[in-house]
Design an enzyme around this catalytic site. Sequence first.
Site, PDB file in Angstrom:
ATOM      1  N   LYS A  52      55.704  -4.594 -30.621  1.00 30.75           N
ATOM      2  CA  LYS A  52      54.411  -4.357 -31.276  1.00 30.75           C
ATOM      3  C   LYS A  52      54.635  -3.732 -32.651  1.00 30.75           C
ATOM      4  O   LYS A  52      53.974  -4.104 -33.627  1.00 30.75           O
ATOM      5  CB  LYS A  52      53.516  -3.485 -30.386  1.00 30.75           C
ATOM      6  N   GLN A  96      50.369   2.475 -24.374  1.00 30.07           N
ATOM      7  CA  GLN A  96      51.082   1.505 -23.528  1.00 30.07           C
ATOM      8  C   GLN A  96      50.970   1.909 -22.056  1.00 30.07           C
ATOM      9  O   GLN A  96      51.215   3.057 -21.691  1.00 30.07           O
ATOM     10  CB  GLN A  96      52.559   1.435 -23.971  1.00 30.07           C
ATOM     11  N   ASP A 119      43.056  -2.831 -27.424  1.00 29.22           N
ATOM     12  CA  ASP A 119      43.400  -3.516 -26.168  1.00 29.22           C
ATOM     13  C   ASP A 119      42.145  -4.082 -25.493  1.00 29.22           C
ATOM     14  O   ASP A 119      42.251  -4.868 -24.552  1.00 29.22           O
ATOM     15  CB  ASP A 119      44.039  -2.532 -25.175  1.00 29.22           C
TER      16      ASP A 119
END
Length: 285
Positions: A52, A96, A119
């Site tokens: 990422k 995460q 997200d």
Amino acid sequence: MAKLIDGKAVSAKVKAEVRAEADALKEKGIEIGLAVVIVGNNQASRVYVNNKKKACEEVGFTSFEYALPEETTEEELVDLVKKLNADDKVNGILVQLPLPKQINETAVINTIVPEKDVDAFHPENVGHIMIGDYSFLPCTPAGVMELIADTGIDPAGKNCVVIGRSNIVGKPMAMLLLHKNGTVTICHSKTADLKKKCAEADILVAAVGKAGFVTADMVKEGAVVIDVGMNRNAEGKLCGDVAFDECAEKAGFITPVPGGVGPMTIAMLMKNTLTAAKLANGIEV
Ligand code: GUN
């Protein structure tokens, strides 16, 4: 023999589009920032986070990494998220998952302001997805939709089967296919006649988390087969949920692992971060 769906190529195209828009915003003095938070020592998470950060560089974003120790408390993580919520340099916040067991993931996700929830995990954004009126696309399902679009096959009126009902993939995946007028079935561990249901799918999306779960008898001749799985086999090799070789004999299109859905998830995260930056600066998306 199935045609391979090239996730690397499609993701490169998405990232190039994001890069072009990010460059144009930079000319106007708008810098885009993504905060990436990782807690503990999960090796797979470390690989994802590194990828990422690398993607941020490719598209011209600044990434801010926060690597916290395994013993971090929920309060400490929530405090960090609140700080990032208030930081104008941060357009997107990515925590995460999974988090260590002492931390309640829901509490952390719910702390992220929806405008920075790249997200699309916050209940407010999940609600928008349900209604079909959304700015942020859930990254993996949105990436899958791009891959399906790349095949030229329109989900409208097709039998679409999603195996797996997670909040991150299965449920939003079903919703995006439904928005495209697919006839959607969600299969899971309690589904009766799972093999038969899969074998009727024109579009089959596997998000199970079990290597080789989808076998050739579950694939309709000519179907689009999308493999969201990221598993390690007995030799430690990365493999998906689909028994690739045998299913490729029957499918019309199939994604490889690696090089299928994985790169798309990250490309769509970049797209969401761009969207967050545009919204923060009053630019229409
Ligand atoms: N862990 C596995 N997939 C994801 C994802 O898409 N986002 C986050 N934040 N964590 C994950």
